[in-house]
Design an enzyme around this catalytic site. Structure first.
Site, PDB file in Angstrom:
ATOM      1  N   CYS A  89      -6.557  -2.940   7.272  1.00 25.46           N
ATOM      2  CA  CYS A  89      -7.756  -2.113   6.902  1.00 25.46           C
ATOM      3  C   CYS A  89      -8.894  -3.100   6.512  1.00 25.46           C
ATOM      4  O   CYS A  89     -10.058  -2.800   6.606  1.00 25.46           O
ATOM      5  CB  CYS A  89      -7.540  -0.807   6.325  1.00 25.46           C
ATOM      6  SG  CYS A  89      -7.027  -1.034   4.817  1.00 25.46           S
ATOM      7  N   CYS A 129       0.750  -1.210  -0.122  1.00 26.29           N
ATOM      8  CA  CYS A 129      -0.153   0.090   0.011  1.00 26.29           C
ATOM      9  C   CYS A 129       0.891   1.487   0.013  1.00 26.29           C
ATOM     10  O   CYS A 129       0.644   2.022  -0.734  1.00 26.29           O
ATOM     11  CB  CYS A 129      -0.811   0.060   1.243  1.00 26.29           C
ATOM     12  SG  CYS A 129      -2.088   1.291   1.236  1.00 26.29           S
TER      13      CYS A 129
END
EC number: 2.8.1.13
Length: 372
Positions: free
Chosen positions: A209, A113
């Site tokens: 997440c 990410c």
């Protein structure tokens, strides 16, 4: 409290873009940027919102967090924009995460990410907005050295995130700022309370997440249903000891969940044969690794090879090691056998507090085989 954002010109004529996740860390960064006198723009990326589906609001990508980021921006009197990057995030992070598990590897999605959506796309957005720098809430230090900016561990070892940022390039590091790198977390929360920010006591997220409740298998199965196909559990000689419910339930070094009885000593996952859908098990001694070959190397140092340390897990202690560069990446050689080293993990190299670089572990050499 004032922070020098090293803008290279007076703050009153500068512009800072702050990556705002809706948590306390990035909110305090936005406040510190606003105090500098520069024009500040808060940017939030909508990546993956499972908060509404599971009734949970503590994850970095949930809708509540976008609302919190906007509330903080309003409190500070700064502009705030939300950009939808869900499609890019799914392709570069979530699907890659699932595919790595399918290959029998141990993925580190937070590195992917930062390497992609956050430090490539977000950095591009900041440049498009005419910013002098992009500031984030990561706990890591940017130190100006003799050859330019260097990446160093955070002053607070309990919060250090340098392991996840090893893929930051020199060009990106030149543009990035990490104002929290010298601060302990309690002080950050205290600053948030003094500023009256609604997120001052907001709990930190404990999960990846997009993985609700830490159930990695459920996420991988949803993206790649074939990952749940059963297979054999075998010893290192190929003898069948049992069956498993899918490779997605296992990683190298794991002991729980094997459900194999009648053995003389505890068994651990020592290798995953993705092609044959086999989980290979063995004694703990079989997990000892002396050498690991790396790919996708990102190097921020000079020509250091000796006197280094390497981390193969975010919470692991750096282990003394030597680095040998190669045409396709390089390899690290541990001074003493290291445990918990698996293909797919990141290996990050340090010289003292400085991050020299790192890469992705492709294969390992067992210490017992080298000894033979």
């Amino acid at each position: 409290m004032q922070v020098d954002f090293q803008l290279g010109r007076p703050a009153q004529g500068a512009r800072i873009v702050v990556a705002m996740s809706g948590g306390v860390d990035s909110s305090v960064v936005a406040a510190l940027a606003a105090r500098s006198g520069a024009e500040v723009i808060g940017v939030t990326l909508q990546l993956y919102d499972h908060g509404e589906a599971i009734g949970r609001t503590k994850t970095c990508c949930a809708g509540q967090d976008i609302y919190d980021a906007k509330t903080v921006a309003d409190r500070l009197g700064i502009a705030h924009y939300v950009f939808d990057y869900e499609s890019a995030f799914r392709g570069s992070v979530i699907e890659r995460f699932a595919d790595e598990y399918m290959r029998g590897r141990t993925p580190i999605p937070c590195v992917s990410c930062n390497q992609g959506v956050k430090f490539t796309d977000l950095l591009g957005l900041a440049r498009d907005l005419g910013a002098d720098c992009l500031a984030t809430g990561h706990y890591v230090r940017r130190v100006l050295g003799a050859n330019g900016p260097e990446l160093h561990r955070a002053a607070d070892p309990a919060r250090d995130q340098s392991y996840f940022l090893f893929a930051t390039t020199r060009a990106q590091l030149d543009y990035l700022r990490f104002p929290l790198g010298d601060l302990p977390k309690p002080l950050v929360r205290e600053l948030a309370r003094d500023l009256g920010l609604v997120v001052a006591d907001k709990p930190d997220s404990q999960d990846i997440c997009f993985v609700p409740g830490g159930d990695y298998a459920a996420v991988v199965k949803k993206v790649r249903p074939e990952a749940a196909e059963e297979g054999e559990i075998v010893d290192r000689d190929g003898r069948v000891l049992g069956r498993h419910r899918g490779l997605i339930h296992f990683t190298v070094g794991q002991r729980r969940g094997l459900e194999i009885g009648g053995q003389k000593e505890p068994l651990y996952v020592v290798r995953i044969d993705a092609e044959a859908r086999r989980v290979v098990v063995g004694p703990k001694s079989a997990l000892a690794v002396r050498t690991a070959r790396l790919s996708g190397l990102n190097w921020l140092g000079e020509d250091q090879r000796d006197g280094l340390s390497a981390k193969v897990r975010s919470m692991a202690r750096p282990a003394p090691a030597r680095f040998e560069p190669g045409s396709d990446g390089g390899s690290i050689h541990f001074d003493t056998p290291e445990y918990g080293v698996a293909p797919g993990q990141a290996a990050v190299l340090y010289e003292g507090e400085r991050v020299l670089g790192g890469g992705w572990i492709e294969e390992t050499a067992a210490a017992e085989l080298e000894a033979a």
